[in-house]
Design a protein around this motif. Sequence first.
Motif, PDB file in Angstrom:
ATOM      1  N   ASN A 149       0.817  -1.222   0.000  1.00  0.00           N
ATOM      2  CA  ASN A 149       0.000   0.000   0.000  1.00  0.00           C
ATOM      3  C   ASN A 149       0.851   1.272   0.000  1.00  0.00           C
ATOM      4  OD1 ASN A 149      -2.576   1.125  -0.172  1.00  0.00           O
ATOM      5  ND2 ASN A 149      -2.672   1.514   2.031  1.00  0.00           N
ATOM      6  N   ARG A 150       2.019   1.206  -0.626  1.00  0.00           N
ATOM      7  CA  ARG A 150       2.883   2.381  -0.763  1.00  0.00           C
ATOM      8  C   ARG A 150       2.711   2.918  -2.187  1.00  0.00           C
ATOM      9  NH1 ARG A 150       6.721   2.799   3.223  1.00  0.00           N
ATOM     10  NH2 ARG A 150       8.102   3.956   1.843  1.00  0.00           N
ATOM     11  N   ILE A 151       1.574   3.547  -2.426  1.00  0.00           N
ATOM     12  CA  ILE A 151       1.205   3.994  -3.763  1.00  0.00           C
ATOM     13  C   ILE A 151       1.654   5.435  -3.967  1.00  0.00           C
ATOM     14  CG2 ILE A 151      -0.724   4.421  -5.331  1.00  0.00           C
ATOM     15  CD1 ILE A 151      -2.215   2.163  -3.840  1.00  0.00           C
ATOM     16  N   SER A 152       2.405   5.663  -5.038  1.00  0.00           N
ATOM     17  CA  SER A 152       2.871   7.009  -5.355  1.00  0.00           C
ATOM     18  C   SER A 152       1.761   7.793  -6.048  1.00  0.00           C
ATOM     19  CB  SER A 152       4.095   6.940  -6.270  1.00  0.00           C
ATOM     20  OG  SER A 152       4.502   8.225  -6.675  1.00  0.00           O
ATOM     21  N   GLN A 153       1.893   9.120  -6.031  1.00  0.00           N
ATOM     22  CA  GLN A 153       0.887   9.950  -6.683  1.00  0.00           C
ATOM     23  C   GLN A 153       1.327  10.379  -8.073  1.00  0.00           C
ATOM     24  OE1 GLN A 153      -1.145  12.350  -3.152  1.00  0.00           O
ATOM     25  NE2 GLN A 153      -2.318  11.419  -4.767  1.00  0.00           N
ATOM     26  N   ALA A 154       2.559   9.982  -8.468  1.00  0.00           N
ATOM     27  CA  ALA A 154       3.026  10.290  -9.823  1.00  0.00           C
ATOM     28  C   ALA A 154       4.067   9.258 -10.246  1.00  0.00           C
ATOM     29  CB  ALA A 154       3.615  11.692  -9.887  1.00  0.00           C
ATOM     30  N   TYR A 155       3.839   8.642 -11.405  1.00  0.00           N
ATOM     31  CA  TYR A 155       4.752   7.660 -11.970  1.00  0.00           C
ATOM     32  C   TYR A 155       5.233   8.162 -13.328  1.00  0.00           C
ATOM     33  CZ  TYR A 155       2.700   4.395  -8.551  1.00  0.00           C
ATOM     34  OH  TYR A 155       2.271   3.779  -7.404  1.00  0.00           O
ATOM     35  N   LEU A 156       6.490   7.845 -13.654  1.00  0.00           N
ATOM     36  CA  LEU A 156       7.041   8.213 -14.960  1.00  0.00           C
ATOM     37  C   LEU A 156       7.718   6.987 -15.570  1.00  0.00           C
ATOM     38  CD1 LEU A 156       7.900  10.253 -17.169  1.00  0.00           C
ATOM     39  CD2 LEU A 156       9.934  10.717 -15.802  1.00  0.00           C
ATOM     40  N   PHE A 157       7.235   6.578 -16.750  1.00  0.00           N
ATOM     41  CA  PHE A 157       7.826   5.447 -17.467  1.00  0.00           C
ATOM     42  C   PHE A 157       8.546   5.970 -18.705  1.00  0.00           C
ATOM     43  CE2 PHE A 157       4.000   3.661 -15.382  1.00  0.00           C
ATOM     44  CZ  PHE A 157       4.637   2.762 -14.543  1.00  0.00           C
ATOM     45  N   THR A 158       9.818   5.607 -18.839  1.00  0.00           N
ATOM     46  CA  THR A 158      10.611   6.071 -19.977  1.00  0.00           C
ATOM     47  C   THR A 158      11.281   4.895 -20.660  1.00  0.00           C
ATOM     48  OG1 THR A 158      12.466   7.484 -20.647  1.00  0.00           O
ATOM     49  CG2 THR A 158      12.608   6.498 -18.480  1.00  0.00           C
ATOM     50  N   GLY A 159      11.492   5.008 -21.956  1.00  0.00           N
ATOM     51  CA  GLY A 159      12.122   3.946 -22.734  1.00  0.00           C
ATOM     52  C   GLY A 159      11.838   4.142 -24.214  1.00  0.00           C
ATOM     53  N   LYS A 179      14.138  15.840 -22.019  1.00  0.00           N
ATOM     54  CA  LYS A 179      13.386  17.053 -22.329  1.00  0.00           C
ATOM     55  C   LYS A 179      12.403  17.439 -21.222  1.00  0.00           C
ATOM     56  CE  LYS A 179      13.666  16.610 -27.370  1.00  0.00           C
ATOM     57  NZ  LYS A 179      12.906  16.524 -28.640  1.00  0.00           N
ATOM     58  N   ILE A 180      12.296  16.621 -20.193  1.00  0.00           N
ATOM     59  CA  ILE A 180      11.376  16.901 -19.087  1.00  0.00           C
ATOM     60  C   ILE A 180      12.128  17.693 -18.017  1.00  0.00           C
ATOM     61  CG2 ILE A 180       9.892  15.883 -17.322  1.00  0.00           C
ATOM     62  CD1 ILE A 180       9.550  13.481 -19.116  1.00  0.00           C
ATOM     63  N   PRO A 181      11.568  18.804 -17.530  1.00  0.00           N
ATOM     64  CA  PRO A 181      12.255  19.593 -16.499  1.00  0.00           C
ATOM     65  C   PRO A 181      12.555  18.761 -15.256  1.00  0.00           C
ATOM     66  CG  PRO A 181      10.391  20.813 -17.421  1.00  0.00           C
ATOM     67  CD  PRO A 181      10.305  19.421 -17.972  1.00  0.00           C
ATOM     68  N   VAL A 182      13.673  19.063 -14.618  1.00  0.00           N
ATOM     69  CA  VAL A 182      14.076  18.343 -13.410  1.00  0.00           C
ATOM     70  C   VAL A 182      13.049  18.520 -12.308  1.00  0.00           C
ATOM     71  CG1 VAL A 182      15.873  18.171 -11.637  1.00  0.00           C
ATOM     72  CG2 VAL A 182      16.512  18.535 -14.009  1.00  0.00           C
ATOM     73  N   THR A 183      12.386  19.677 -12.281  1.00  0.00           N
ATOM     74  CA  THR A 183      11.368  19.926 -11.245  1.00  0.00           C
ATOM     75  C   THR A 183      10.197  18.954 -11.371  1.00  0.00           C
ATOM     76  OG1 THR A 183      10.517  21.639 -12.742  1.00  0.00           O
ATOM     77  CG2 THR A 183      11.898  22.360 -10.911  1.00  0.00           C
ATOM     78  N   ILE A 184       9.902  18.495 -12.570  1.00  0.00           N
ATOM     79  CA  ILE A 184       8.860  17.486 -12.770  1.00  0.00           C
ATOM     80  C   ILE A 184       9.390  16.104 -12.398  1.00  0.00           C
ATOM     81  CG2 ILE A 184       7.392  16.339 -14.476  1.00  0.00           C
ATOM     82  CD1 ILE A 184       6.408  19.098 -13.927  1.00  0.00           C
ATOM     83  N   LEU A 185      10.617  15.804 -12.846  1.00  0.00           N
ATOM     84  CA  LEU A 185      11.215  14.490 -12.577  1.00  0.00           C
ATOM     85  C   LEU A 185      11.321  14.206 -11.082  1.00  0.00           C
ATOM     86  CD1 LEU A 185      14.146  14.446 -15.187  1.00  0.00           C
ATOM     87  CD2 LEU A 185      11.947  13.280 -15.356  1.00  0.00           C
ATOM     88  N   SER A 186      11.665  15.235 -10.314  1.00  0.00           N
ATOM     89  CA  SER A 186      11.871  15.041  -8.881  1.00  0.00           C
ATOM     90  C   SER A 186      10.585  14.727  -8.136  1.00  0.00           C
ATOM     91  CB  SER A 186      12.531  16.286  -8.281  1.00  0.00           C
ATOM     92  OG  SER A 186      11.668  17.414  -8.392  1.00  0.00           O
ATOM     93  N   ARG A 187       9.432  14.956  -8.766  1.00  0.00           N
ATOM     94  CA  ARG A 187       8.146  14.693  -8.125  1.00  0.00           C
ATOM     95  C   ARG A 187       7.532  13.362  -8.552  1.00  0.00           C
ATOM     96  NH1 ARG A 187       8.971  20.048  -8.320  1.00  0.00           N
ATOM     97  NH2 ARG A 187       7.983  21.418  -6.787  1.00  0.00           N
ATOM     98  N   CYS A 188       8.286  12.580  -9.329  1.00  0.00           N
ATOM     99  CA  CYS A 188       7.763  11.313  -9.857  1.00  0.00           C
ATOM    100  C   CYS A 188       8.637  10.136  -9.433  1.00  0.00           C
ATOM    101  CB  CYS A 188       7.724  11.344 -11.388  1.00  0.00           C
ATOM    102  SG  CYS A 188       6.757  12.681 -12.112  1.00  0.00           S
ATOM    103  N   GLN A 189       8.014   8.975  -9.373  1.00  0.00           N
ATOM    104  CA  GLN A 189       8.788   7.735  -9.307  1.00  0.00           C
ATOM    105  C   GLN A 189       9.149   7.355 -10.729  1.00  0.00           C
ATOM    106  OE1 GLN A 189       7.277   4.365  -7.229  1.00  0.00           O
ATOM    107  NE2 GLN A 189       7.120   5.406  -5.243  1.00  0.00           N
ATOM    108  N   LYS A 190      10.445   7.276 -11.014  1.00  0.00           N
ATOM    109  CA  LYS A 190      10.917   7.059 -12.395  1.00  0.00           C
ATOM    110  C   LYS A 190      11.240   5.581 -12.620  1.00  0.00           C
ATOM    111  CE  LYS A 190      14.230  10.105 -11.874  1.00  0.00           C
ATOM    112  NZ  LYS A 190      13.887  10.772 -10.612  1.00  0.00           N
ATOM    113  N   PHE A 191      10.786   5.073 -13.765  1.00  0.00           N
ATOM    114  CA  PHE A 191      11.054   3.691 -14.153  1.00  0.00           C
ATOM    115  C   PHE A 191      11.570   3.684 -15.589  1.00  0.00           C
ATOM    116  CE2 PHE A 191       7.791   3.462 -10.894  1.00  0.00           C
ATOM    117  CZ  PHE A 191       8.254   2.454 -10.071  1.00  0.00           C
ATOM    118  N   ASN A 192      12.788   3.180 -15.768  1.00  0.00           N
ATOM    119  CA  ASN A 192      13.404   3.131 -17.094  1.00  0.00           C
ATOM    120  C   ASN A 192      13.183   1.744 -17.694  1.00  0.00           C
ATOM    121  OD1 ASN A 192      14.909   3.611 -19.375  1.00  0.00           O
ATOM    122  ND2 ASN A 192      16.888   3.407 -18.359  1.00  0.00           N
ATOM    123  N   LEU A 193      12.312   1.655 -18.686  1.00  0.00           N
ATOM    124  CA  LEU A 193      12.008   0.375 -19.323  1.00  0.00           C
ATOM    125  C   LEU A 193      13.113   0.017 -20.315  1.00  0.00           C
ATOM    126  CD1 LEU A 193       9.225   1.345 -18.178  1.00  0.00           C
ATOM    127  CD2 LEU A 193       8.168   0.059 -20.035  1.00  0.00           C
TER     128      LEU A 193
END
Length: 505
Positions: A42-52, A173-187
């Motif tokens: 139940n550790r659900i993030s409020q923002a996810y980012l998938f890149t690949g 191309k995504i601002p660092v301020t956005i990246l820092s608020r997301c859980q990042k996953f590199n596919l």
Amino acid sequence: MFKLINTTEHKILARKYRPQSFSELVGQESILNTISNSIESNRISQAYLFTGIRGVGKTTIARVLARTLNYTLDNIEYSPSINLENIGLNCEAIMESRHPDVFEMDAASNTGIDNVREIINFAQTRPTMAKYKIFIIDEVHMLSRQAFNGLLKILEEPPEHVIFIFATTEIEKIPVTILSRCQKFNLQRIDSEIMIKYVFDIAQKEKVEINEKSVQIICTASEGSMRDALSILDQAISLCDGNISEDKLADMLNLNDMNFIIELFEKLILSEIDQIKKKIDQIYENGFEPISLIRDLSRVTHLASLIKIKIQIKNNYLSSDQIEKINSIIKNIDISSLIHMWQMLLRGYNEVMESFDNNVALEMLLIKLCYSSQLPPIDSLISKFEDSMDGEKNKAPAKEIKIDIKIPESYDEAKSMIIDNDIRLAGDLEKFELIEYKIGHIDLTSNDMINNATIKQIESSLKNLTNMEWTINYLGEKIETVKQITIDNIKQHYPDAQIVNEDEI
């Protein structure tokens, strides 16, 4: 007489076999394990980012995640679960992109601040049918700067019922301020063995006759993209009428004959100049595309270099006999000659692309490669130079100097080599996060401000350690440049200032 027409809609394979749950996803196990564990605890993030790269499952994982988070069987109790054996009340609508509480937006065609305002307004109201309002934004890097600024506030303090899921192919191309608020996953690119098995299984389900070599050709051409592999398979089924052969695949994909490429590689690396004219004539006769030929020649050179320095290789486009042939060709070839050939092919690729006549540029490139192979190895030049400096005529010839070159196979190994060579770089290296690692090219990012001189210093250190060129591609918002304070700079900004003691500046 009326003729009945079959109106059954054909669904492309990439859509027909699109995974509907985490158990059906393949090739991204580490990411799926992380997401599954976070849901179960139940550790659900409020923002996810998938890149690949394209076709590795970014949007599919986003939809499956939305289905998982809004999973319910009775619309009373919502319990996010990775086990979706039974179809929930929201599942079908979510996977078909028509659920009122799961909003999907393509940022490539909705780039402005007005589109983001619509999302923000929609996020303020509570869900109508599900537990969460989920916003899936594909190709998020295409948003304008104003649109990103509009997202910042709601990402920082989102309502409890709102979850954002972003997907992108260009994270830099995504601002660092956005990246820092997301859980990042590199596919990652789909592993070739996993892809071969998956494509072969689908071919069997579609009752298509295909051999293992043809499946390997499809997977190699897809370059790690599962969607591309299924699209090629779909096209091949239509072309071959259910019986796919290697020859038809090669014609469809405009693939070069790898036996010819290996023979050309042999003539170039052994400087068999008299045979080059014959090979050039065969290139014209067989209709090889210049760019495609350079690409395949580069792949063979890369493979030969790995074989030479005894690095284990993953190969799905050459047979064991072809590998053995390359091994015999490079038996008496120095690694520096292979590296030099690789660098010339990289430069030649751009020259051919920009040339007024691609075929003429290719011909000149092959001539240059052939003659450059006649140059003696650097070890031999060093040995001869030392001999020439020795004034004793009867002195035994100096032993050949062997340079022990180690090429790092991973980013961690490269870091260790750099730190062992210069401990001062240890602190700077810890600031970086790895995006992608290839031999000769590293993509890095960081939440810290990075001095441009640090990047150059790391590149220089790797070049000295491996005797080859390296490119560090820093993917951050900007690179800090340290400016030196001088008297001229001070006078330029403060023209009325007086210098009291110049020695203290």
